[in-house]
Design a protein around this motif. Sequence first.
Motif, PDB file in Angstrom:
ATOM      1  N   VAL A  54      12.115   8.745   7.756  1.00  0.00           N
ATOM      2  CA  VAL A  54      12.274   8.712   6.190  1.00  0.00           C
ATOM      3  C   VAL A  54      10.910   8.815   5.780  1.00  0.00           C
ATOM      4  O   VAL A  54       9.671   8.626   6.565  1.00  0.00           O
ATOM      5  CB  VAL A  54      12.695   7.144   6.005  1.00  0.00           C
ATOM      6  N   ASN A  55      10.814   9.209   4.687  1.00  0.00           N
ATOM      7  CA  ASN A  55       9.481   9.593   3.725  1.00  0.00           C
ATOM      8  C   ASN A  55       9.559   8.605   2.607  1.00  0.00           C
ATOM      9  O   ASN A  55      10.659   8.261   2.005  1.00  0.00           O
ATOM     10  CB  ASN A  55       9.480  10.902   3.363  1.00  0.00           C
ATOM     11  N   TYR A  56       8.406   8.335   2.151  1.00  0.00           N
ATOM     12  CA  TYR A  56       8.204   7.644   0.930  1.00  0.00           C
ATOM     13  C   TYR A  56       7.215   8.489  -0.038  1.00  0.00           C
ATOM     14  O   TYR A  56       6.055   8.646   0.427  1.00  0.00           O
ATOM     15  CB  TYR A  56       7.879   6.194   0.982  1.00  0.00           C
ATOM     16  N   GLY A  57       7.510   9.030  -0.956  1.00  0.00           N
ATOM     17  CA  GLY A  57       6.605   9.811  -1.683  1.00  0.00           C
ATOM     18  C   GLY A  57       6.095   9.457  -2.940  1.00  0.00           C
ATOM     19  O   GLY A  57       6.911   8.760  -3.513  1.00  0.00           O
ATOM     20  N   THR A  58       4.860   9.689  -3.167  1.00  0.00           N
ATOM     21  CA  THR A  58       4.169   9.296  -4.677  1.00  0.00           C
ATOM     22  C   THR A  58       3.488  10.570  -5.041  1.00  0.00           C
ATOM     23  O   THR A  58       3.163  11.424  -4.408  1.00  0.00           O
ATOM     24  CB  THR A  58       3.377   8.101  -4.561  1.00  0.00           C
ATOM     25  N   LEU A  59       3.384  10.629  -6.419  1.00  0.00           N
ATOM     26  CA  LEU A  59       2.683  11.690  -6.981  1.00  0.00           C
ATOM     27  C   LEU A  59       1.369  11.011  -7.879  1.00  0.00           C
ATOM     28  O   LEU A  59       1.708  10.948  -9.309  1.00  0.00           O
ATOM     29  CB  LEU A  59       3.464  12.533  -7.755  1.00  0.00           C
TER      30      LEU A  59
ATOM     31  N   ARG B 113       2.746   7.823   9.691  1.00  0.00           N
ATOM     32  CA  ARG B 113       1.492   8.637   9.121  1.00  0.00           C
ATOM     33  C   ARG B 113       1.285   8.778   7.771  1.00  0.00           C
ATOM     34  O   ARG B 113       2.546   8.161   6.721  1.00  0.00           O
ATOM     35  CB  ARG B 113       1.881  10.143   9.677  1.00  0.00           C
ATOM     36  N   TYR B 114       0.398   9.128   7.575  1.00  0.00           N
ATOM     37  CA  TYR B 114       0.107   9.331   5.948  1.00  0.00           C
ATOM     38  C   TYR B 114      -0.315  10.527   5.585  1.00  0.00           C
ATOM     39  O   TYR B 114      -1.394  11.086   6.277  1.00  0.00           O
ATOM     40  CB  TYR B 114      -0.609   8.426   5.385  1.00  0.00           C
ATOM     41  N   SER B 115       0.340  11.434   4.813  1.00  0.00           N
ATOM     42  CA  SER B 115      -0.198  12.824   4.438  1.00  0.00           C
ATOM     43  C   SER B 115      -0.613  12.605   2.767  1.00  0.00           C
ATOM     44  O   SER B 115      -0.032  12.044   1.850  1.00  0.00           O
ATOM     45  CB  SER B 115       0.726  13.581   4.638  1.00  0.00           C
TER      46      SER B 115
ATOM     47  N   LYS C 128      -3.953  20.087  -6.036  1.00  0.00           N
ATOM     48  CA  LYS C 128      -3.075  19.437  -7.041  1.00  0.00           C
ATOM     49  C   LYS C 128      -1.648  20.122  -7.031  1.00  0.00           C
ATOM     50  O   LYS C 128      -1.672  21.224  -6.946  1.00  0.00           O
ATOM     51  CB  LYS C 128      -3.563  19.334  -8.276  1.00  0.00           C
ATOM     52  N   VAL C 129      -0.631  19.336  -6.817  1.00  0.00           N
ATOM     53  CA  VAL C 129       0.648  19.620  -6.749  1.00  0.00           C
ATOM     54  C   VAL C 129       1.234  20.196  -8.106  1.00  0.00           C
ATOM     55  O   VAL C 129       1.957  21.237  -8.233  1.00  0.00           O
ATOM     56  CB  VAL C 129       1.584  18.951  -5.970  1.00  0.00           C
ATOM     57  N   ASN C 130       0.588  19.580  -9.244  1.00  0.00           N
ATOM     58  CA  ASN C 130       0.722  19.937 -10.509  1.00  0.00           C
ATOM     59  C   ASN C 130      -0.550  19.690 -11.521  1.00  0.00           C
ATOM     60  O   ASN C 130      -1.059  18.640 -11.624  1.00  0.00           O
ATOM     61  CB  ASN C 130       1.924  18.975 -11.119  1.00  0.00           C
TER      62      ASN C 130
ATOM     63  N   ASP D  79      -1.985  16.341 -13.080  1.00  0.00           N
ATOM     64  CA  ASP D  79      -3.180  16.307 -12.402  1.00  0.00           C
ATOM     65  C   ASP D  79      -2.516  15.240 -11.229  1.00  0.00           C
ATOM     66  O   ASP D  79      -3.211  14.251 -10.957  1.00  0.00           O
ATOM     67  CB  ASP D  79      -4.353  15.023 -12.946  1.00  0.00           C
ATOM     68  N   GLN D  80      -1.449  15.766 -10.804  1.00  0.00           N
ATOM     69  CA  GLN D  80      -0.821  14.997  -9.811  1.00  0.00           C
ATOM     70  C   GLN D  80      -1.228  15.784  -8.261  1.00  0.00           C
ATOM     71  O   GLN D  80      -1.311  17.035  -8.117  1.00  0.00           O
ATOM     72  CB  GLN D  80       0.703  15.119  -9.789  1.00  0.00           C
ATOM     73  N   LYS D  81      -1.230  14.791  -7.260  1.00  0.00           N
ATOM     74  CA  LYS D  81      -1.484  15.055  -5.822  1.00  0.00           C
ATOM     75  C   LYS D  81      -0.481  14.482  -5.113  1.00  0.00           C
ATOM     76  O   LYS D  81      -0.002  13.296  -5.380  1.00  0.00           O
ATOM     77  CB  LYS D  81      -3.069  14.835  -5.084  1.00  0.00           C
ATOM     78  N   SER D  82       0.086  14.798  -4.015  1.00  0.00           N
ATOM     79  CA  SER D  82       0.951  14.248  -3.295  1.00  0.00           C
ATOM     80  C   SER D  82       0.557  13.229  -2.397  1.00  0.00           C
ATOM     81  O   SER D  82      -0.380  13.150  -1.946  1.00  0.00           O
ATOM     82  CB  SER D  82       2.040  15.204  -2.465  1.00  0.00           C
ATOM     83  N   GLY D  83       1.394  11.937  -2.082  1.00  0.00           N
ATOM     84  CA  GLY D  83       1.017  11.115  -1.089  1.00  0.00           C
ATOM     85  C   GLY D  83       2.242  10.625  -0.393  1.00  0.00           C
ATOM     86  O   GLY D  83       3.118  10.337  -1.049  1.00  0.00           O
TER      87      GLY D  83
END
Length: 188
Positions: free
Chosen positions: A34-39, A160-162, A167-169, A173-177
Amino acid sequence: MKMKTMKMFVFAALMLTSVLVKAQSVDLGVKAGVNYGTLPSSMDELTDESGKLGFNLGVFARIGNELYFQPEVNFSTYSSEYMFGTEKFESKFRNLNVPLMVGYKIVNEEALKFRVSLGPDLSYALKDVEGPANTEYKKFNAGGVLNAGVDLGMFTIDARYSRGLTKVNEGLDQKSGIFNLSLGFIIK
């Protein structure tokens, strides 16, 4: 970056893997989780940001003994909701993900291994991601990954944390986490 660049990274990882296979012990495996993504963004106009669960499926190779190289190829999903002005958006990602980690086995017994690894993490969006007008989500994203895992015989557990370094956008000003928890099986 374009699909051609992503193909070059995957090709380079496979070539490096094939060279290392000749001289080292090699474990091959499959995994799912499972993933939990934030921007995360520094923009004041973005509010009520929240991540959502997704999943991942993949294959990996672990090459070496105490010190090892672990390339992976994963299909990964995640999404994030946020308010931009008065509108609500949900950005849904379907990515091909290629982490290329170097790791160390802190405990290296036959039936029990504790390991840590880190390295670059490359992602390519397999479908377009929708966002506010005049903004665009990039197809290619480069980041870094930090992983901790345990092997119990043939079973693996990884947390893990990636973090996106690009910047994905740009417009938002978003980066993925992405936080990830996966279970796997070593095929050998």
